[in-house]
Motif scaffolding. Structure first.
Motif: not given
Lengths: 309, 256
Positions: B7-17, B19-27, B44-45, B222-228
């Motif tokens: 793996y060149m790049l790996e994310t684990r449980n990456l999330s970004k909120e 102000r309460g809006f979960l833009a990226v959820d556990d990617v 908007g995914a 494929v992302l949708q609403r912040g999740s894979v």
């Protein structure tokens, strides 16, 4: 010889003979403010940062130089260096605090810091003379030999320092560092993504600008044998913005032309019946400049020459 | 954990909120060395947010980002460029009032350590011109070297941007919608360019244009609403009923 070289040769020749036709103290005032405006332009025109607190560096350097000359009897060269060093230190503090913000917030932080410096200067009468200003500064003698009380000798000394400062700014702008500054000004996120820690370059530019602004203030103190609260007032910070914009920000010669124009106007108006209207006239010019010729005098000439040839 | 090597790049449980809006959820994203990995999804995914997290322009709320097994979650954006990750931007990111040549010299001078010398003549940079011209030649912009960049056509700006990125010789290239806003001809040029670039590099790209994705990528997330939503090669992903559902009626259906 290309056109630029000819232009500079003509300007140098004019500067050399000027004190025989024009009052030297007036010319020296122009040169001091030209140094100040060139320093300011390094930050505004070539780094894209609008500081509204540059009078602090100009004024504080003047106070330090004046004190060293009058109360500590330092030789004039060292007194100037002390003033410049003070401006550099103050610039490091201002810059370190201000570059964390961008745009209008950057300007506000510099203004707030400059106001603090102003009120300290009002209070610290032992150092600044308070409302009376720091008066009776002796001009001293260059290298202990050339008496600077002679306006003509002082003029050529100031001219030499101006040329050095002008060259220094020009060199900085065209240096590898200057190229990085332009990249940051043009597209900061892109510069970051290419691995540039942009805050570091902004801070360097800020400190260089403050240092050279201090040089202008130190020289002005020697010319008028006086530094007053006006020199640290926000009005002076605004004046240097006006000089730079009017002359043409981001051009090498613009600030010099701007400083010359503004100082000439001030002198001309102050001696006539319109003495109290100076701020009105300057304000009017500022509005016209921003509305009608945003590139400034030199910028517009540049564009005209480019179009016509 | 031996699989780090691939793996060149790996994310684990990456999330970004925000102000309460979960833009990226556990990617959880794994980009393999040498691949062209595409990140797609409806508007908007959260593609661009993921992208900004990876390039450190945003700080993740939770989770980890690993580059070659090394944790870079807290690194500064300028640091990751030094480690070998370079990004492009959605809107063509050039230095508009520098010349085309100067645009390429800017990254080269950082590598050469010619960045803080304010006392040196600009001629010091001429040592880098040869290398810069070679790079420009590679994308067919050598003739335009002295043009002020703002005057270039859009497609050429995009090519210039990619070649500016290459000047840093990154191991991992992050491309944010490289063909956005382009006509057919320019798209083809950029696709061909990415293909050449990816020959000895790893690429992760966000892309709207599904035909570009199908031509280039080895692997698609494929992302949708912040999740894979789905992951796999183009055929797997395009036959996934959930992906079809997410795209139905969307502006992307016809380009697929």
């Amino acid at each position: 010889m290309n056109r630029t070289t000819i232009l500079y040769a003509v300007l140098l020749a004019l500067a050399l003979v000027a004190p025989f036709g024009v009052y030297p103290v007036f010319l020296m005032k122009v040169l001091c403010f030209a140094i100040f405006a060139c320093a300011f332009n390094l930050l505004l025109g070539f780094t894209g940062l609008l500081s509204f607190g540059h009078a602090s560096f100009f004024g504080v350097a003047g106070y330090v130089t004046g004190n060293m000359l009058r109360d500590y009897g330092w030789p004039v060269e060292f007194a100037i260096l002390a003033g410049v060093a003070a401006a550099a230190i103050l610039g490091t503090v201002f810059g370190w605090l201000a570059i964390r913000r961008t745009g209008i917030y950057f300007a506000m932080v510099t203004l707030a810091l400059a106001q603090m410096v102003y009120f300290v200067c009002v209070q610290a009468e032992w150092f600044t003379g308070g409302e009376n200003g720091l008066q009776g500064v002796p001009r001293g003698a260059l290298l202990g030999v050339i008496d600077l009380n002679n306006d003509l000798s002082l003029y050529y000394f100031i001219l030499a320092v101006f040329i050095a400062a002008f060259w220094f700014i020009h060199r900085t702008v065209t240096s590898p560092f200057g190229q990085v500054l332009k990249a940051v000004r043009e597209n900061e996120p892109r510069a970051i993504s290419l691995g540039y820690n942009v805050d570091r370059y902004k801070l360097m530019s800020f400190v260089l600008s403050a240092t050279v602004a201090g040089l202008g203030g130190a020289l002005k103190c020697i010319v008028f044998q006086l530094t007053s609260l006006t020199d640290v007032h926000w009005y002076t910070s605004g004046e240097v913005v006006l000089m730079t914009l009017l002359g043409g920000m981001g051009t090498i010669l613009g600030p010099v032309v701007g400083a010359g124009t503004i100082v000439t106007l001030q002198n001309y108006l102050a001696s006539g019946a319109f003495a109290s209207s100076v701020p009105i006239v300057l304000g009017f010019i500022f509005v016209v400049c921003v509305m009608a010729f945003r590139r400034g005098i030199v910028g517009e000439i540049h564009a005209f020459v480019k179009r016509s040839f | 954990m031996t699989e780090h090597g691939e793996y060149m790049l790996e994310t684990r449980n990456l999330s970004k909120e925000f102000r309460g809006f979960l833009a990226v959820d556990d990617v959880n994203l794994q980009v393999r060395k040498g691949e062209i990995h595409a990140l797609i999804g409806p508007n908007g995914a959260g593609k661009t947010t993921v992208f900004n997290l990876l390039t450190k322009f945003h700080m993740p709320s939770r989770g980890q980002i690993l580059f070659k097994g090394r944790d870079i979650t807290r690194a500064k954006p300028s640091d990751i460029a030094r480690q070998g990750i370079v990004r492009s931007f959605q809107i063509s990111a050039v230095f508009p009032h520098l010349t085309v040549l100067e645009n390429v010299v800017v990254p080269l001078q950082r590598k050469a350590g010619l960045t803080t010398q304010f006392w040196r003549s600009g001629k010091a940079l001429e040592a880098l011109h040869g290398q810069a011209r070679e790079l420009l030649d590679w994308v067919g912009l050598a003739d335009m070297a002295d043009t002020v960049t703002v005057e270039l056509p859009y497609g050429s700006k995009r090519a210039l941007e990619i070649v500016t990125t290459l000047a840093l010789d990154p191991e991992l290239l992050l491309l944010d919608e490289p063909t956005q806003g382009m006509g057919h001809e320019d798209v083809d040029k950029v696709v061909e360019l990415i293909h050449r670039v990816a020959a000895d590099r790893t690429v992760l790209m966000v892309e709207h244009n599904l035909s570009v994705v199908s031509r280039l990528s080895n692997r698609i997330t494929v992302l949708q609403r912040g999740s894979v939503l789905a992951e796999g090669d183009y055929d797997t992903v395009s036959n996934n009923p959930e992906v079809k559902a997410a795209y139905i009626g969307g502006q992307h259906a016809e380009s697929a």
